[in-house]
Design a protein around this motif. Structure first.
Motif, PDB file in Angstrom:
ATOM      1  N   ASP A 522     -57.663  -8.296  60.721  1.00  0.00           N
ATOM      2  CA  ASP A 522     -56.896  -7.285  60.276  1.00  0.00           C
ATOM      3  C   ASP A 522     -57.706  -5.851  59.891  1.00  0.00           C
ATOM      4  N   SER A 523     -58.747  -6.188  59.302  1.00  0.00           N
ATOM      5  CA  SER A 523     -59.493  -5.153  58.593  1.00  0.00           C
ATOM      6  C   SER A 523     -60.137  -4.374  59.768  1.00  0.00           C
ATOM      7  N   HIS A 526     -57.857  -2.500  62.007  1.00  0.00           N
ATOM      8  CA  HIS A 526     -57.586  -1.063  61.288  1.00  0.00           C
ATOM      9  C   HIS A 526     -58.890   0.084  61.501  1.00  0.00           C
ATOM     10  N   GLU A 549     -51.892   6.748  67.325  1.00  0.00           N
ATOM     11  CA  GLU A 549     -51.294   5.188  66.198  1.00  0.00           C
ATOM     12  C   GLU A 549     -49.979   5.057  66.607  1.00  0.00           C
ATOM     13  N   VAL A 554     -49.889   1.122  64.865  1.00  0.00           N
ATOM     14  CA  VAL A 554     -50.664   0.769  63.774  1.00  0.00           C
ATOM     15  C   VAL A 554     -49.844   0.148  62.421  1.00  0.00           C
TER      16      VAL A 554
END
Length: 770
Positions: A522-523, A526, A549, A554
């Motif tokens: 997930d990180s 991002h 995005e 996003v």
């Protein structure tokens, strides 16, 4: 709650556009640009001029060219004091809008009050030649300028004039008559463009140990940790357990890096000297270009790096080199696929390293034909207007059509091609309103709607021509903002290779051999999306951050009551077939239809007596169901479904919560109400999870002696059952058990059965919960 919209309004519609270009015999366009409607254009390439006469009193000339066709005119930039200017600009006039019979190309002198006429060249529209790719481009020619009376004057202009289609190489770089409102400085913002996402790598940094650190305060034990920076990404190790000047960590830190590499890896070793106070003991910078690129899970060589410490002496920063070192193992992991899209509808699943790519299995061709019924997205001169363009994303390739200015029914008719490496991928289309035509740099491009098409749902070789609804969710509810017309064709290169893909893992091997945690993914996703949006926003024309995005979903991980309800009902629909089977079996057991129950008894006896028929019967039954369902197979690609998304039945407060920023920007009383609602929903989920855990723990309690009497009974039962089953033929046991389950209601009682009563009395660990 708002009234549910008409389902037909949001439906997919089959269309019959005039595509193919095959109606004209021998047209070379038919094989290269066959998924869009042909659009005829008059192209004018203004190259340069020479020997232009001076017009001002000063003897200088500020020339520019005006290309005029009826009511439409295009202007080149002007040069100051130049008699031999070079413009090399192309103008395209749509044949649908041409009402004049003469094309006029006029050279003028830029002046403060009135621009002076220098000379002109004119063409009869009936005599302009046609050009069809792949013919070579038409050569430019010199033309003598004439005055208004048709007399030759001093000066020559180099031009090329021809009739062509949107398949012409000159099309993307042309100034279009459709965009007559756009000033010369904003033309770049409305052109069509192909972009490539930056190549993303996972960067793995294994921080092993450091040696000979020099803490500022030597009277205390150092509490040392390492901090690693890569651009905006910052990660740190835990504080070393060995509180010495030779700390050991042996921790893996993961980053996303984009090629070409612009920023170095910066590593600092810091000592926690007080609360929220850290002292830097040393730092080093490592260029990413020098790191090893790894294709598999084999370990890379570790290296020692010198740590440098900065001191400020009389305002100047000086590097002091000393013997402190840090031990690292850093590499670029090319065996992973860097996820920058939602995993549910990814367009690319290949590893970063090209050496690991498998051959392509097909070609995806897309014709972006038109849109209609668009709603006004902004106001200009006191009236609503829309300047629409379409973006498509598949794999690393993004495309952006040209912007059609001031039209609610824009016609793009542009065709693009992608290589396909996996059928389990999704192509995404988004339609946007261009907010940067008249210099409005502060505003964002508004989203008009989005369409996703999964390639595995497309038949090979078939052209799908549909009009897809464009749907956007607002705080006021779901809204249809128009329709976009697409033509899509997936052509399979190797059918065998494509079928083999269905047996391959979805992601590269490294994801399974050395998996990353969900939190890590997930990180990293991002950071990946941030890098892609930043790089594409620096292109010309920029593909802006809000566009990228929206295309990459996003915000798909954000909490939404509507989405949670939709997912719950999706699960219920999946389980509905099991529930339907349970109801049918209950009717059999209760003899609601005696004939069916008797037939099931006969089938049951046959399968027990001839157990080798059980699996063939199951697979034959599945085969017959599959053949029966072939009649109702989907004939259309999937599209955005408002009913499935529960967008048509969402409460206003739920929508307001979904569009709230993170962290929240709403007043405290609203946040409290939403928090209480979330707690009640969480309480229900917690109860369901607790019930499932309880049933599992009861199974464990059967032989764990937590309830000695229950375990004694169960162990005794197991011993008796083992002896009985050993001496009794298995088929007899199956028949007796089956007849017991299928027994007539006359032999049933409404109380729970003995095994169920026994199971429910078993202890679970819920007693120990606080």
């Amino acid at each position: 709650m708002q009234k549910p919209p008409n389902s037909h309004e949001f439906a997919l519609k089959e269309t019959s556009p005039n595509i193919g270009a095959g109606a004209v015999t021998g047209d070379k366009l038919s094989c290269t640009y066959d998924l869009v409607e042909q659009m005829q254009y008059l192209y004018v390439r203004v190259v340069k001029a020479k020997d232009l006469p001076a017009k001002d009193v000063t003897g200088s000339l500020d020339p520019y060219v005006e290309v005029k066709l009826g009511n439409y005119k295009g202007l080149t930039k002007h040069f100051e004091k130049k008699s031999n200017p070079e413009w090399n600009q192309i103008f395209a006039f749509s044949k649908d809008r041409i009402q004049a019979s003469v094309l006029e190309v006029v050279v003028k002198d830029k002046d403060v009050i009135v621009d002076d006429f220098v000379g002109r060249v004119w063409f009869d529209m009936n005599e302009i030649p046609k050009r069809v790719p792949p013919d070579s481009p038409l050569a430019s020619q010199w033309y003598r300028l004439e005055d208004r009376k048709g007399q030759k004057v001093k000066g020559e202009l180099m031009l090329a004039v021809w009739m062509g289609t949107q398949a012409d190489e000159a099309f993307p770089d042309s100034w279009h008559s459709d965009a007559a409102l756009v000033g010369p400085e904003a033309v770049a913002n409305i052109r069509s463009k192909v972009y490539l996402s930056p190549k993303l790598w996972y960067l793995r940094v294994n921080v092993i140990e450091a040696q000979d650190l020099v803490p500022g305060d030597k009277t205390r034990y150092p509490e040392v940790f390492a901090k690693v920076h890569l651009g905006n990404q910052v990660l740190r190790t835990r504080t070393s357990q060995s509180k010495t000047i030779n700390p050991i960590w042996n921790e893996d830190l993961m980053f996303v890096a984009a090629e070409p590499f612009e920023e170095p890896l910066v590593l600092t070793v810091e000592d926690r000297v007080g609360q929220n106070k850290d002292e830097i003991l040393g730092r080093c910078m490592i260029p990413l270009q020098m790191l090893q690129r790894r294709l598999d899970h084999k370990p890379v060589n570790s290296r020692w790096f010198n740590l440098e410490k900065h001191l400020v002496v009389e305002g100047e920063k000086k590097d002091i080199k000393f013997a402190s070192r840090i031990h690292l193992r850093a590499c670029l992991d090319g065996g992973y696929h860097v996820l920058d899209e939602s995993t549910h509808h990814s367009s690319d699943l290949r590893p970063t390293a090209k050496q690991l790519w498998k051959p392509s299995i097909g070609i995806l061709e897309v014709g972006i034909i038109s849109a209609h019924g668009l709603v006004p997205m902004k106001t200009r001169d006191g009236r609503g207007t829309t300047d629409a363009y379409c973006v498509a994303k598949y794999g690393q390739k993004w495309i952006r059509t040209r912007t059609i200015v001031d039209s609610f029914s824009p016609k793009w008719n542009e065709q693009y091609t992608w290589e396909v490496f996996d059928p389990a991928t999704v192509i995404t289309f988004g339609v946007f309103d261009n907010a940067h035509i008249q210099g409005g740099d502060g505003s964002k491009d508004s989203r008009i709607g989005k369409v996703r098409i999964r390639l595995s749902t497309l038949e090979s070789g078939r052209i799908y021509t549909h009009s897809y609804p464009l749907i956007v969710l607002h705080t006021s509810g779901v809204k249809k903002t128009g329709e976009v017309q697409l033509a899509v064709r997936f052509t399979c290169v190797s059918f065998i290779n494509m079928l083999c893909m269905y047996s391959q893992p979805l992601l590269p091997k490294m994801h399974y051999i050395h998996p990353l945690s969900v939190m890590q993914l997930d990180s990293l996703r991002h950071h990946g999306t941030q890098i892609v949006s930043m790089r594409l926003s620096r292109a010309e024309p920029p593909l802006r951050k809000e566009v990228v995005e929206y295309m990459l979903d996003v915000d798909s991980h954000m909490w939404s009551m509507r989405r949670s309800k939709a997912n719950f009902f999706r699960i219920m629909k999946v389980l509905s077939s099991l529930i339907a089977f349970g109801r049918w079996f209950d009717q059999i057991c209760n003899w609601k239809n005696p004939i069916t129950s008797i037939l099931i008894h006969i089938l049951f006896i046959i399968l027990v007596l001839y157990p080798e028929l059980i699996l063939p019967t199951i697979f034959l039954y599945l085969f017959l169901i599959g053949i029966w369902n072939f009649r109702w197979r989907p004939r259309h690609p999937p599209h955005m479904d408002t009913r499935l998304s529960h967008a048509d039945a969402a409460y206003p407060d739920e929508l307001d919560e979904e569009f709230d920023s993170f962290p929240t920007s709403r007043p405290a009383d609203i946040v409290r109400m939403r928090y209480d609602r979330l707690r009640s929903i969480g309480g229900r989920v917690q109860s369901v999870v607790g019930d499932l855990a309880t049933q599992g723990e009861r199974f464990q309690s059967l032989i764990s002696w937590r309830d000695p009497r229950a375990t004694t009974l169960f162990v005794t039962f197991c011993l008796i059952a083992a002896i009985v089953l050993y001496v009794t033929p298995f088929q007899v046991v199956c028949l007796l058990f089956g007849f017991y389950v299928l027994r007539h209601p006359r032999f049933r009682q409404k109380l729970p059965s003995v095994p169920l009563n026994f199971f429910r009395r078993l202890p679970a660990r819920s007693d120990s919960m606080l």
